[in-house]
Each structure stands twice: as C-alpha cells, then as structure tokens.
Enzyme design. Sequence first.
Site, mmCIF file in Angstrom:
data_model
loop_
_atom_site.group_PDB
_atom_site.id
_atom_site.type_symbol
_atom_site.label_atom_id
_atom_site.label_comp_id
_atom_site.label_asym_id
_atom_site.label_seq_id
_atom_site.Cartn_x
_atom_site.Cartn_y
_atom_site.Cartn_z
ATOM 1 N N THR A 1 -2.207 -43.678 -20.809
ATOM 2 C CA THR A 1 -1.931 -44.589 -19.694
ATOM 3 C C THR A 1 -0.449 -44.721 -19.358
ATOM 4 O O THR A 1 -0.108 -45.043 -18.217
ATOM 5 C CB THR A 1 -2.464 -45.999 -20.015
ATOM 6 O OG1 THR A 1 -1.955 -46.416 -21.301
ATOM 7 C CG2 THR A 1 -3.983 -46.021 -20.041
ATOM 8 N N PHE B 1 2.014 -53.068 -23.844
ATOM 9 C CA PHE B 1 2.837 -52.541 -22.759
ATOM 10 C C PHE B 1 2.665 -51.048 -22.521
ATOM 11 O O PHE B 1 3.501 -50.419 -21.869
ATOM 12 C CB PHE B 1 4.315 -52.834 -23.056
ATOM 13 C CG PHE B 1 4.705 -52.470 -24.463
ATOM 14 C CD1 PHE B 1 5.048 -51.178 -24.807
ATOM 15 C CD2 PHE B 1 4.705 -53.450 -25.450
ATOM 16 C CE1 PHE B 1 5.384 -50.854 -26.104
ATOM 17 C CE2 PHE B 1 5.054 -53.138 -26.763
ATOM 18 C CZ PHE B 1 5.397 -51.835 -27.094
ATOM 19 N N TYR B 2 1.578 -50.443 -23.006
ATOM 20 C CA TYR B 2 1.382 -49.005 -22.829
ATOM 21 C C TYR B 2 0.800 -48.693 -21.446
ATOM 22 O O TYR B 2 -0.292 -48.152 -21.307
ATOM 23 C CB TYR B 2 0.459 -48.449 -23.903
ATOM 24 C CG TYR B 2 1.117 -48.129 -25.231
ATOM 25 C CD1 TYR B 2 2.484 -48.260 -25.413
ATOM 26 C CD2 TYR B 2 0.354 -47.682 -26.311
ATOM 27 C CE1 TYR B 2 3.080 -47.975 -26.626
ATOM 28 C CE2 TYR B 2 0.942 -47.384 -27.532
ATOM 29 C CZ TYR B 2 2.302 -47.533 -27.677
ATOM 30 O OH TYR B 2 2.878 -47.231 -28.885
ATOM 31 N N GLY B 3 1.565 -49.008 -20.429
ATOM 32 C CA GLY B 3 1.180 -48.689 -19.057
ATOM 33 C C GLY B 3 2.423 -48.622 -18.204
ATOM 34 O O GLY B 3 3.443 -49.243 -18.523
#
Length: 341
Positions: free
Chosen positions: A27, A62-64
Amino acid sequence: MVCTTTLGGTAANVVVANVVHGLMRMTWVPTPVSDEQAFEAIRSGVDALPAGVKMILNSAQFYGMGWSTANLELLSRFYEKYPDYADRTFLMVKGAYNPEKSRVDNAPENIRRSVESCLAALRGTKTIDLFQPARIEKSVPIEETMKALVELKNEGKFNHIGLSECAAATLRRAHAVHPIAIVEIEVSVTSFEEEARKVLATAAQLDVAVAAYSPLCHGLLSGTVTKREDLDPHDMRMHLSRFREGNFQSNLAIAGAIKSIAAKRGCTPAQLCIAWVVSLGNKVLPLPGSTRRERTLENLAAGDISLADEEKSEIAYAMKAYPVKGGRYFDDAEADAILWG
C-alpha cells in the site's frame, strides 16, 4: 519444512514461522497492489505453515501514501473475506505517528490516539497482537512510554508490547517495566552496525525476539533493482541515501558478491540474505516484504536454509570488501544515529 521459533516476553508461548511477512509495499507505493494479489500473497504463506504455527504479519498505522492507514484497511478487508486467518496470523503494528505533527509522538495521549486509529481501521476484524511505537522519541522517557503501553494493553487494546528502532540500553530499560515480545530493527549484510549488534546481544540475554527488517536492503541485495531507472520516480527509495546517484552504483558491488555466493549455494540472492539473518540467532526473524505469492513462498523457504561456516565467511568477506555507501536513511552515520532511541 518450515522452521519455527517462539517469541519473547508475554508472547513466549506463541509459535511462529521464523520469517516475518512485511506488508508495507502492498500500500505504501504510488500504485498499490490489488486486493486479490495482496490476499493471495498473504494466504500462501499462512497455508504453507503446519497447524498451530502462526505467520507474523508486519503492518503500521502509516503504511499508505500520505501516511494513511491504507495497509490496515487492506487487512480489514482481508480478514473480513477470510475470517479463519485471524487466528492463524500474528499481527504486529507500528504506530504512535501523529498526523498533526507529521512525526512519531510518544506522548501517552498520542499513543492512545494512534492505537484507537489502528483499531478503527481494522474494524474489529482482527485483534492487534502486538503494538509498538515506530520510533523511540528521546524527549519522552521510555518508562513513560511503557507505562502508557501497559495501560492500553491492560485495557485489552492489544495483547503484547514491542519496540522499534531502539538502542540496546533502551530495550533493557523498557523490558524492566514490562516484558518486550519483539524488538524491530534493521539488520542485513549492508546494515550491521555496532548498535544493531548490541541490540541483538541484549535481546538474546532478555529472551526477546528480534524482527530484522529490510534484510534485502530495500531490494538492492535481491537483484530486483539493478539501476535507479527501475524505480518509479515517486518510489520512496529514490530518496534513500543508498539509492542516490553515485552511492547506488557503488553498492551494486556487494549485491554482485551476494549473487555469486547464492549461485554457488543454489538459492536466490534474497534467500541467501534471509538465511544469513536467521543464522544470527534462534529468535532473530528476518522481515522481508512481499506483494506476490511466489515471493512469499521464496522468502519463507529461506528460513529453512542453514549456511555452512564457509558460506558465512564468504559473506563476511564481501561485507568488508564492499562496504555500503550511504546511511540507512540519510547521508551519513551521524544523521542515522537519531534512529537509535
């Protein structure tokens, strides 16, 4: 055969595969992969495990793109479609990111806000097995951070406590407040600094598992990136010191040495690097990323490779002969020092 181990601290009875599945690049890329591809990549690893063994999935608040919760939202869709996989996976989540400050904020109130944000993104489809602040904020005593984490754990927000990018002394202080199950640090043949070695030694003394992220140096060591033009202009790796013009070309030397050693062994360069990390200790778990089924299975199989002393010596020679150029994130070791909280 899939090699297994147990975690540390309050998760000492949890049996897991000795290779973690990192989900970041599903992502946190300009063009995220489809749900179908992501779900297949996750399921393939879990399905390869014996009964009772869990696959660790590594995600974050916060992996986007834009530091969004897209990765956790993807997982919520996965668990909604495949609810049986919730009990077959161990979900570790990095958090404590404060969108208003655009940085990690380990103040107790922000840690709580972060946990609630992660839980909201998961929509009740899966328990957070382990929560960890993404970085150690030096302005907040680790004891204060741990107190906040213990309070949330006791409320049932998550099951176990981890740390990320912490120094060995910080790990020891935190563990004295509450047992740490996993500490996450960067470890690879290109990232084996003195502090990383200290963390590995301290974790072994305390019986804490280590999730060793970026064992392939963000794809450099696997041979998947052979020139800067292979990367999307918006790929975050374009900003990493080791991928910058000049440094990148120099770093291809150690990648070539690893490729040569792997060819003699009869495995892929990625598998050799993962096996090297596994060789560092019983509870040292390499954490490579994967967005495809075949790569998930390749990574998992690497955990079963036992390196001969001669192969370890060859790798050690390559590390000395072709020292990596550039810091782990920034331009020099002094700048990288801020990572060790």
